[in-house]
Design an enzyme around this catalytic site. Structure first.
Site, PDB file in Angstrom:
ATOM      1  CB  SER A 136      22.589  -6.546   5.912  1.00  0.00           C
ATOM      2  OG  SER A 136      23.191  -6.378   7.177  1.00  0.00           O
ATOM      3  CB  THR A 184      23.305 -10.976   4.174  1.00  0.00           C
ATOM      4  OG1 THR A 184      22.844 -10.684   2.847  1.00  0.00           O
ATOM      5  CG2 THR A 184      24.332  -9.937   4.591  1.00  0.00           C
ATOM      6  CG  ASP A 186       7.603 -19.843   7.405  1.00  0.00           C
ATOM      7  OD1 ASP A 186       7.008 -19.481   6.362  1.00  0.00           O
ATOM      8  OD2 ASP A 186       8.821 -19.697   7.586  1.00  0.00           O
ATOM      9  NE  ARG A 213      17.714  -7.452   7.597  1.00  0.00           N
ATOM     10  CZ  ARG A 213      18.702  -8.331   7.571  1.00  0.00           C
ATOM     11  NH1 ARG A 213      19.077  -8.919   8.690  1.00  0.00           N
ATOM     12  NH2 ARG A 213      19.322  -8.635   6.440  1.00  0.00           N
ATOM     13  CG  ASP A 224      21.864  -9.840  17.417  1.00  0.00           C
ATOM     14  OD1 ASP A 224      22.892  -9.443  18.008  1.00  0.00           O
ATOM     15  OD2 ASP A 224      21.856 -10.188  16.220  1.00  0.00           O
ATOM     16  CD  GLU A 228      20.547  -3.319  13.527  1.00  0.00           C
ATOM     17  OE1 GLU A 228      21.430  -3.527  12.668  1.00  0.00           O
ATOM     18  OE2 GLU A 228      19.900  -4.235  14.059  1.00  0.00           O
ATOM     19  CG  HIS A 270      22.458  -7.080  13.079  1.00  0.00           C
ATOM     20  ND1 HIS A 270      21.692  -6.313  12.228  1.00  0.00           N
ATOM     21  CD2 HIS A 270      22.351  -8.350  12.605  1.00  0.00           C
ATOM     22  CE1 HIS A 270      21.167  -7.080  11.273  1.00  0.00           C
ATOM     23  NE2 HIS A 270      21.558  -8.326  11.502  1.00  0.00           N
ATOM     24  N   GLY A 306      24.565 -13.839  14.213  1.00  0.00           N
ATOM     25  CA  GLY A 306      25.128 -14.721  13.198  1.00  0.00           C
ATOM     26  C   GLY A 306      26.630 -14.615  13.057  1.00  0.00           C
ATOM     27  CE1 TYR A 307      27.770 -10.053  11.529  1.00  0.00           C
ATOM     28  CE2 TYR A 307      29.553  -8.899  12.608  1.00  0.00           C
ATOM     29  CZ  TYR A 307      28.599  -8.958  11.629  1.00  0.00           C
ATOM     30  OH  TYR A 307      28.483  -7.923  10.737  1.00  0.00           O
TER      31      TYR A 307
END
Length: 376
Positions: free
Chosen positions: A45, A67, A147, A209, A233, A238, A255, A258-259
């Protein structure tokens, strides 16, 4: 075939070396000159793939982003150029969902407010939001979903309006893409007014984000409301977080929600499968070949009687406090934010821990969280 790949994308050589020459690049500083002779471009990203980046290239045929989001990809331009492009939706959904769940358990312990007594609102019920919903429901926590896109689809779940969710929820976790237009833009979705409307003692988590929350408004609100608890996060601006906001955040990371090793491997592997399909070749490698073996823990899941015990179990897999401490110590260093992301290689998902399943024990809820089970 020349394959240009972000230097922080794992397992690229293992998957793509048989397809072409792999060249690693700094994705945040990538230039048109570097891309001039690339046939394949693999990014994250941090790379804006647009007309400017591809201005000198006439042979690019495939762009893959490991991503979920696509806001960094100029899809219209790539279509005009007849360049195939893809992303990796859902690749790190489990990791993000588990991160948010773990963060909630950490806050529960720190402030002595049991998570099971909370109502959690999930804004954005796609892949990552659904992964968090899975964890919360396995643990027996009440969940509300918002949503607007899925609410008008054939999704069978129940959805509530945003203002209703804010009114009813003790915890709110954000899992939306970043959009500035359309019927439901998410840029500054949580502005000063929405932040001020949060319930007393609300926990707010952002794992999508940074610009979904107005960070300056958040800083101003925190001056007035110490009751709000924050897990960030992702950050506006950024890789340069708002320094004065950081001390007011209860859990802060660069960030990396998801790592996980699984999430990273899954993202790269999805691009490998997509490129092989584009080239008309057979994808003969498997993701299981990339990952270390599972850990075995001779622990009866029935011995997890309360929330403190669950947090102790979770910390065996991933101790979020470590990343929070590293972030606070290093985010102001030169390239500190990006270096923390680049060097983040230790985290696993719940599934990496195999628990002993003693006969007759009620372990379904633990296994539904994602831990692996084995009968004894």
């Amino acid at each position: 075939m020349k394959i240009l790949a972000d230097e922080n994308m794992p397992y690229v050589e293992a998957l793509f070396a048989d397809v072409g020459e792999v060249v690693r690049v700094d994705g945040r500083k990538l230039t048109a000159e570097q891309v001039i002779d690339a046939d394949v471009l693999l990014v994250r990203s941090v790379t804006q793939v647009n007309r400017q980046l591809l201005a000198l290239n006439t042979q690019l045929q495939f762009v893959g982003s490991a991503t979920i989001g696509m806001d960094h990809i100029d899809q219209v331009y790539l279509t005009e150029r007849n360049i195939c492009y893809t992303n990796a939706p859902g690749c790190n959904a489990t990791a993000v969902g588990e991160y948010a769940f773990i963060a909630m358990l950490e806050l529960a312990r720190r402030f002595e407010q049991p998570l099971k007594n909370k109502t959690v609102g999930i804004i954005g019920a796609g892949n990552t939001g659904s992964a968090l919903q899975k964890c919360l429901q396995a643990y027996g926590v009440k969940v509300l979903l918002h949503d607007p896109l899925l609410a008008t689809s054939d999704d069978p779940r129940n959805f509530v309006a945003l203002d209703e969710l804010i009114t009813r929820c003790d915890v709110i976790s954000l899992h939306v893409p970043l959009t500035k237009s359309g019927a439901h833009p998410t840029w500054y979705l949580f502005d000063e007014a929405r932040l001020a409307s949060l319930r007393p003692d609300c926990w707010l988590l952002n794992c999508c984000r940074g610009e979904v929350i107005d960070n300056r408004a958040l800083f101003a609100i925190k001056q007035l409301r110490d009751d709000l608890k924050l897990v960030l996060d992702v950050w506006e601006g950024e890789p340069h977080p708002m320094a004065e906001l950081v001390p007011y955040v209860d859990i802060a990371t660069p960030h990396i929600a998801g790592y996980s090793l699984e999430g990273k491997a899954r993202g790269t592997f999805m691009l490998y499968e997509a490129l092989m399909a584009h080239l008309g070749l057979t994808a003969h490698k498997s993701m299981d070949e990339l990952l270390p073996p599972l850990w075995s823990q001779q622990l009866n899941p029935a011995s997890v009687p309360d929330e403190n015990a669950l947090l102790s179990l979770v910390r065996l897999v991933y101790d979020l406090r470590d990343d929070d401490l590293v972030f606070r110590n290093r985010f102001l260093n030169h390239n500190g934010f990006d270096l923390m992301r680049k060097n983040h290689k230790h985290r696993r998902e719940f599934s990496a821990l195999r628990l002993a399943n003693h006969a007759g024990s009620d372990v379904d809820w633990v296994l539904k969280l994602g831990f692996s089970g084995v009968g004894l």
